[in-house]
Design an enzyme around this catalytic site. Structure first.
Site, mmCIF file in Angstrom:
data_model
loop_
_atom_site.group_PDB
_atom_site.id
_atom_site.type_symbol
_atom_site.label_atom_id
_atom_site.label_comp_id
_atom_site.label_asym_id
_atom_site.label_seq_id
_atom_site.Cartn_x
_atom_site.Cartn_y
_atom_site.Cartn_z
ATOM 1 C CB SER A 171 3.503 9.326 2.082
ATOM 2 O OG SER A 171 3.302 7.517 1.532
ATOM 3 C CG HIS A 193 -3.727 -12.179 -2.040
ATOM 4 N ND1 HIS A 193 -5.018 -11.833 -2.545
ATOM 5 C CD2 HIS A 193 -3.450 -10.777 -1.259
ATOM 6 C CE1 HIS A 193 -5.498 -10.284 -2.569
ATOM 7 N NE2 HIS A 193 -4.169 -9.880 -2.070
ATOM 8 C CB THR A 194 0.264 -17.457 0.479
ATOM 9 O OG1 THR A 194 0.501 -19.008 0.741
ATOM 10 C CG2 THR A 194 1.761 -17.241 0.619
ATOM 11 C CG HIS A 244 -2.397 -0.601 1.087
ATOM 12 N ND1 HIS A 244 -3.321 -0.564 1.161
ATOM 13 C CD2 HIS A 244 -2.194 -2.044 0.912
ATOM 14 C CE1 HIS A 244 -4.369 -1.022 0.928
ATOM 15 N NE2 HIS A 244 -3.841 -2.161 0.498
ATOM 16 C CB THR A 281 -0.044 -23.029 4.674
ATOM 17 O OG1 THR A 281 0.217 -22.508 3.222
ATOM 18 C CG2 THR A 281 0.097 -24.731 5.231
#
Length: 312
Positions: free
Chosen positions: A80, A190-191, A70, A235
Site C-alpha cells: 500500500s 540503521h547501520t 514502512h 560503514t
C-alpha cells in the site's frame, strides 16, 4: 446478567480474536516456494535488478529497506505504501526505494512466465532482503504469497519517532506482534543510510547528555555543510554490527537509537549484538520474517497489481 461494560469488553475480545485468526490464516499461505510453478526464476530476477539499482545509487539499499518497514508497519505488508497518493505524501521515504521496486517489478514482468503473477508486496520483501544481503548482511529466506492491498491512506499513520523512549518503541512494535528483541534487531537496520539533520540536530550543543561530546561537535560541523549525516559514520553502505558499537560509545544519531543503550532494560541486547555480529544477523533475519507476516492480504481482500503505483 452481564452489564453493558462487560458485554462491550466481551465484544472487543471477540473482534480481536477474529482479527488474529484472519491474520494467522493469511500468514499461513506464505512459503518460500510459493512461485516455484509460475515464476521459477523470481529470486534471481529480483536479485539482478536490485544489484543494478544499488550500482546506480548508494541510497537504493537503505531506501528499499525502509520502504519494507514502512509498508508492513502501517497497513500490513501489502505494498500500500507504493500507491501514489493524491497529496504526494510518502512518509519522507526516498524516491530511490520506490524506483528500486518499480524496476524490479518491470524486470519480473518482462519474463513471460511471471508477467502479472507476482505481487508488488512480495517484490518489496525480496528487494529488502537483497538490499541487506548485497550490503554484506544475512541472506535469509523470504516467505512469499502476499497479495497487494487495494487502498492506501495518509490518515492516522503512526510510526516510531526519532525521539521515542524504550516504552514507546516497545508499545509500537508490540502492536505488530514483535518483541523488544525483535525491535532492537530491526533497529540495527540503521547501520545503513542517513538521516536529515532536522531529525537529530535538537540533540546537539549539549542538549542531550547521552550524546558523546566529540560526536556532538562532529554533527554540528556536518550539519553546517550539508543537511544529513550517516546513521553509521564508519560503514554507511555496509550492513554490519557497528551500529551497536556506536551506541556503546554515545554515537547514536537518533534519540530512539541511543536510548537502546542508555536504558538498562535494553542495554544487554545492544552489548550482545555489538560483540557478536552472527547473533545480530540471526535475530535480524528472524525479526524480518516476523515483520513480513504482518497484515498479509489474501485473494479475498487483495490483488496482484499490474502497476505497483495504482490499484488494478
Amino acid at each position: 446478567m452481564a452489564n453493558l461494560g462487560e458485554l462491550a469488553s466481551l465484544a472487543a475480545i471477540v473482534v480481536l480474536a477474529e482479527v488474529a485468526i484472519l491474520s494467522s490464516f493469511a500468514a499461513a499461505q506464505l512459503r518460500p516456494d510459493y512461485y516455484a510453478g509460475v515464476c521459477p526464476d523470481l529470486e534471481g530476477i529480483v536479485r539482478d535488478s536490485v544489484k543494478r539499482s544499488m550500482a546506480k545509487s548508494p541510497i537504493s539499499a537503505p531506501a528499499t529497506l525502509r520502504l519494507f518497514f514502512h509498508d508492513c508497519a502501517v497497513m500490513g505488508c501489502d505494498a500500500s505504501v507504493m500507491i501514489v497518493s493524491p497529496t504526494g505524501d510518502d512518509y519522507s521515504l526516498k524516491p530511490e526505494g520506490f524506483q528500486t521496486i518499480l524496476d524490479a517489478k518491470a524486470a519480473v514482468d518482462s519474463d513471460p512466465q511471471c508477467r502479472y503473477k507476482v505481487s508488488c508486496a512480495d517484490i518489496i520483501a525480496l528487494a529488502a532482503r537483497e538490499s541487506v544481503f548485497q550490503s554484506g548482511g544475512p541472506n535469509y529466506t523470504v516467505e512469499l504469497g502476499r497479495y497487494d492491498g487495494k487502498i492506501s491512506t495518509t490518515n492516522n499513520v503512526t510510526l516510531p519517532h526519532g525521539d521515542d523512549n524504550l516504552d514507546s518503541l516497545n508499545a509500537f512494535f508490540s502492536t505488530l506482534g514483535l518483541s523488544q528483541t525483535d525491535m532492537i534487531a530491526l533497529s540495527g537496520a540503521h547501520t545503513l543510510g542517513a538521516a536529515d539533520c532536522s531529525f537529530f540536530q535538537h540533540r546537539t550543543r549539549g542538549k542531550d547528555p547521552s550524546m558523546n561530546p566529540s560526536f556532538d561537535a562532529q554533527l554540528q560541523g556536518t550539519c553546517s555543510k550539508q543537511n544529513f549525516a550517516f546513521l553509521d559514520e564508519v560503514t554507511p553502505v555496509g550492513f554490519d554490527n557497528l551500529y551497536f558499537q556506536h551506541l556503546q560509545n554515545g554515537r547514536g544519531l537518533l534519540g530512539s537509537d541511543q536510548v537502546l543503550y542508555t536504558d538498562e532494560r535494553s542495554r544487554g541486547t545492544v552489548d550482545y549484538y555489538a560483540s557478536n555480529q552472527g547473533i545480530f544477523f540471526y535475530d535480524f533475519s528472524v525479526a524480518m520474517t516476523k515483520l513480513g507476516r504482518v497484515g498479509v492480504k489474501t485473494a479475498a481482500d487483495g490483488e496482484i497489481r499490474r502497476d505497483c503505483r495504482y490499484p488494478n
